[in-house]
Design an enzyme around this catalytic site. Structure first.
Site, short mmCIF file in Angstrom:
data_model
loop_
_atom_site.label_atom_id
_atom_site.label_comp_id
_atom_site.label_asym_id
_atom_site.label_seq_id
_atom_site.Cartn_x
_atom_site.Cartn_y
_atom_site.Cartn_z
N GLN A 31 0.79 -1.24 0.00
CA GLN A 31 0.00 0.00 0.00
C GLN A 31 0.82 1.29 0.00
O GLN A 31 0.24 2.38 0.00
CB GLN A 31 -1.01 0.05 1.16
CG GLN A 31 -2.09 -1.01 1.09
CD GLN A 31 -3.23 -0.76 2.07
OE1 GLN A 31 -4.39 -0.90 1.72
NE2 GLN A 31 -2.91 -0.41 3.31
N ASP A 32 2.16 1.22 -0.01
CA ASP A 32 2.93 2.46 -0.04
C ASP A 32 4.26 2.26 -0.78
O ASP A 32 5.32 2.64 -0.28
CB ASP A 32 3.18 2.98 1.38
CG ASP A 32 3.54 4.46 1.41
OD1 ASP A 32 3.26 5.17 0.41
OD2 ASP A 32 4.09 4.92 2.42
N ILE A 33 4.17 1.69 -1.97
CA ILE A 33 5.37 1.51 -2.78
C ILE A 33 5.78 2.85 -3.39
O ILE A 33 4.98 3.51 -4.06
CB ILE A 33 5.12 0.48 -3.90
CG1 ILE A 33 4.80 -0.89 -3.29
CG2 ILE A 33 6.33 0.38 -4.84
CD1 ILE A 33 5.90 -1.46 -2.43
#
Length: 208
Positions: A31-33
Site C-alpha cells: 500500500q505504499d510503494i
C-alpha cells in the site's frame, strides 16, 4: 544509477511484491510503494549486480485473507485509504478498493521514474508523470530517444522498450486493464539477466 542497476532494482522489487501477493497466505498488500520505501544496498556481484533492493516500511500494509485464491475476491474495501497519493490509483483514492493492483500501479510509477529520470509529479505543470508520458508509452520504440534517461548510460533500446511496456501495463488507470506483478515478474527478471524459473522464483521451492 546505470541501466543495469535499474533493471536489478525493478527485478528485486517485482519479486518482493509478487511474493507478498502470491506466495504468502494470506496475501499482503504493501500500500505504499515508492522510491523512499525501497532500500538499496551492495549486491553480491553475481551477474554484475552491484546493488540489491529491498522493500521497507510495512507500517500501513494490509494482510488480506479475503484476497487468497480460495476466496475468489478481486478486492477488499477500506474506509481509510493510506499511502502516498501520487503513487495510488484512482480506484483506491475514490472507492477504497484494495487489491494487488494497487501495488502494481505504484510499482509502475516507480518504473517510469527509473526509465525517464523524471519525478512522479511536475509541480510546474501540475501533471503526473504517468500522464506526461502515456502517449509515448503507446509507441515506446518511436519515442525512446525523447524520454529515456540518458544519465543511465547507453541503454539498449530493446531492453528500455520492453521495460517501458511493463511500466505502462502496471500503471494503467483502469484497474481491469492493469496487470499484476505476477503477470510480469518473469519478464522483468529476464531483462535483469536473471532468466525465468518456474520453481523457486521467490526463494521458496514450488513458489511460482
Amino acid at each position: 544509477l546505470t541501466w543495469q542497476d535499474r533493471h536489478i532494482i525493478a527485478s528485486d522489487v517485482a519479486r518482493g511484491l509478487a511474493f507478498l501477493h502470491t506466495a504468502l497466505s494470506p496475501p499482503i498488500i504493501h500500500q505504499d510503494i515508492k522510491p523512499a520505501n525501497i532500500l538499496l544496498g551492495p549486491g553480491p556481484g553475481v551477474g554484475g549486480a552491484r546493488l540489491v533492493a529491498k522493500l521497507a516500511d510495512f507500517g500501513i500494509s494490509r494482510v488480506a485473507p479475503e484476497l487468497a485464491p480460495s476466496q475468489a475476491k478481486s478486492y477488499v474495501k477500506t474506509q481509510n485509504p493510506a499511502g502516498t497519493p501520487i503513487y495510488m490509483p484512482m480506484e483506491y483514492h475514490m472507492a477504497g478498493r484494495v487489491s494487488s493492483k494497487v501495488d502494481a500501479y505504484a510499482f509502475g510509477i516507480v518504473l517510469l521514474e527509473l526509465l525517464t529520470g523524471r519525478p512522479p509529479f511536475d509541480f510546474r505543470t501540475r501533471e503526473p508523470l504517468v500522464d506526461q508520458v502515456y502517449a509515448e508509452l503507446l509507441e515506446p520504440k518511436r519515442f525512446v530517444n525523447a524520454i529515456a534517461d540518458r544519465a543511465a548510460g547507453s541503454w539498449p533500446t530493446s531492453k528500455w522498450v520492453r521495460l517501458a511496456v511493463v511500466a505502462r501495463r502496471c500503471s494503467e488507470a483502469k484497474v481491469r486493464e492493469r496487470c499484476t506483478l505476477a503477470d510480469v515478474v518473469a519478464e522483468i527478471d529476464e531483462l535483469a539477466g536473471r532468466g525465468a524459473r518456474r520453481r523457486g522464483l521467490f526463494g521458496l521451492g514450488g513458489a511460482r
